[in-house]
Design an enzyme around this catalytic site. Structure first.
Site, short mmCIF file in Angstrom:
data_model
loop_
_atom_site.label_atom_id
_atom_site.label_comp_id
_atom_site.label_asym_id
_atom_site.label_seq_id
_atom_site.Cartn_x
_atom_site.Cartn_y
_atom_site.Cartn_z
N GLY A 189 0.81 -1.22 0.00
CA GLY A 189 0.00 0.00 0.00
C GLY A 189 0.84 1.27 0.00
N ASN A 190 1.99 1.22 0.70
CA ASN A 190 2.81 2.43 0.78
C ASN A 190 3.42 2.82 -0.56
OD1 ASN A 190 4.56 0.09 1.15
ND2 ASN A 190 6.16 1.61 1.36
N LYS B 106 -9.79 -9.03 6.11
CA LYS B 106 -8.95 -8.18 5.24
C LYS B 106 -9.33 -6.71 5.41
CE LYS B 106 -6.01 -7.18 2.17
NZ LYS B 106 -4.63 -7.24 2.59
N LYS C 174 -2.70 -9.95 -1.18
CA LYS C 174 -1.84 -9.95 -2.37
C LYS C 174 -0.48 -10.63 -2.11
CE LYS C 174 1.45 -6.52 -1.67
NZ LYS C 174 1.24 -6.31 -0.27
N LYS D 98 2.91 -11.50 5.04
CA LYS D 98 4.14 -11.36 4.23
C LYS D 98 5.11 -12.50 4.58
CE LYS D 98 3.66 -6.36 4.15
NZ LYS D 98 2.71 -6.37 3.03
#
Ligand code: ADP
Ligand code: CP
Length: 317
Positions: free
Chosen positions: A9-10, A127, A211, A273
């Site tokens: 997102g960043n 989410k 993702k 992650k």
């Protein structure tokens, strides 16, 4: 070397999480600089990206406009974000490559991901998407049947169903494009969640896939050597946020799994992650890394970030 870069997102929105078109264009322009460096180094590059802020915003627009135009379901919103983010990424990538005197064909692929309709993720939303609100603002929407969660310092965020990704249904065209020299953007927002019916027909389902977890699958399906997950921290840490915080450098997958099982990595942020890099390496990937945006090229080479390898012996290469 074939490298899959997963942008968080960043990399797609402003530092304050703002997802205005201009903020997205500027953030992606910055993100494409290290990606172009990777291409310039001679690597085959595949990109995937998150869509949490964007898909949440689109959902709100749909709900607000429902009395005026027919609303579309969440999977349609996900498909729409693949298109707009892919568009912004391609434009920015071309500029970054041109600045280096390079030209490469590039394409963004609408990508569907198979999920199981009976996945428990459909009954327990996990989410986080869209904007942050205060607890009072969030409680109003909870009263309208939405699920919101306390996400810490930044406030409350809506959470939606997030089933496990099982298969990248459009891996074959993505792979054909990479094999023929394209930089490919695929699996955006985790891919559009879809169920494959017994008769083979495919239909979208309302959810948002993580993702990073889908990147692990996409990476293997495209025979990627190295998965790089780019986020806003230099490395994965143990004791995160405590006085004993320590960054992890080279680590083997068993060691990282043991730390995950000990509860070191927060669900909804670093947890997926870490799970993704473990899955990628356990399923045959040579190496995976978690790093910040500026370290993408060095992390791909195993020289920055948290670098995960199949065995302790190979981590000393
Ligand atoms: N153990 C940890 N090590 C490093 N960062 C962590 C850890 N646990 C939680 N985090 C948080 O995870 C964030 C990255 O996850 P997230 O915000 O979901 O990334 P992105 O939007 O880039 O996909 C970091 O900004 C950091 O605050
Ligand atoms: N789909 C998804 O995982 O998006 P974010 O990375 O933006 O949360």
């Amino acid at each position: 070397m074939r490298v899959l870069v997963a942008l968080g997102g960043n990399a797609m929105t402003a530092a304050d999480g703002s997802a205005s078109p201009q903020a997205q264009i500027e953030a992606v322009r910055e993100a494409m600089e290290p990606v172009a460096d990777l291409v310039a180094s001679g690597h085959e590059v595949v990109l995937t990206h998150g869509n949490g802020p964007q898909v949440g915003n689109l959902l709100v627009k749909n709900e607000l406009a429902a009395a005026v135009v027919p609303p579309v379901p969440l999977d349609w919103c996900g498909a729409q974000t693949q298109a707009t983010i892919g568009f912004v990424v391609l434009n920015a990538l071309e500029v970054a490559l041109r600045r280096r005197g390079l030209r490469r064909p590039a394409a963004a692929l609408v990508t569907r991901t198979r999920v199981d309709g009976a996945d428990p993720g459909f009954t327990t939303p996990t989410k986080p998407i869209g904007r942050y609100l205060t607890v009072d603002e969030a409680q109003v929407l909870v009263g309208h049947g939405q699920t919101w969660q306390d996400r810490g310092e930044r406030g409350w965020r809506r959470v939606v169903a997030s089933p496990e990704p099982l298969e990248i249904l459009d891996a074959e065209p993505a792979r054909a494009l990479v094999d023929s020299g394209y930089v490919v953007v695929a699996g955006g927002g985790g891919g559009i969640p879809c169920i494959v019916e017994p008769d083979g027909s495919i239909r979208g389902v309302e959810a948002v896939i993580d993702k990073d977890l889908s990147a692990a699958l996409l990476g293997r399906a495209l025979q990627v050597d190295v998965l790089v997950i780019a986020t806003d921290v230099e490395a994965v840490a143990t004791g995160f946020g405590s006085p004993n915080q320590r960054s992890l450098g080279a680590v083997d997958v068993a060691e990282l799994r043991a730390l995950a099982e000990a509860g070191e990595f927060a669900s909804g942020s670093m947890g997926p992650k870490v799970e993704a890099v473990c899955r990628f390496v356990e399923s045959g990937g040579s190496r995976a890394a978690i790093c910040n945006l500026h370290q993408i090229a060095a992390a791909a080479a195993g020289e920055a970030g948290t670098v995960v390898q199949p065995t302790a012996a190979t981590s000393e290469e």
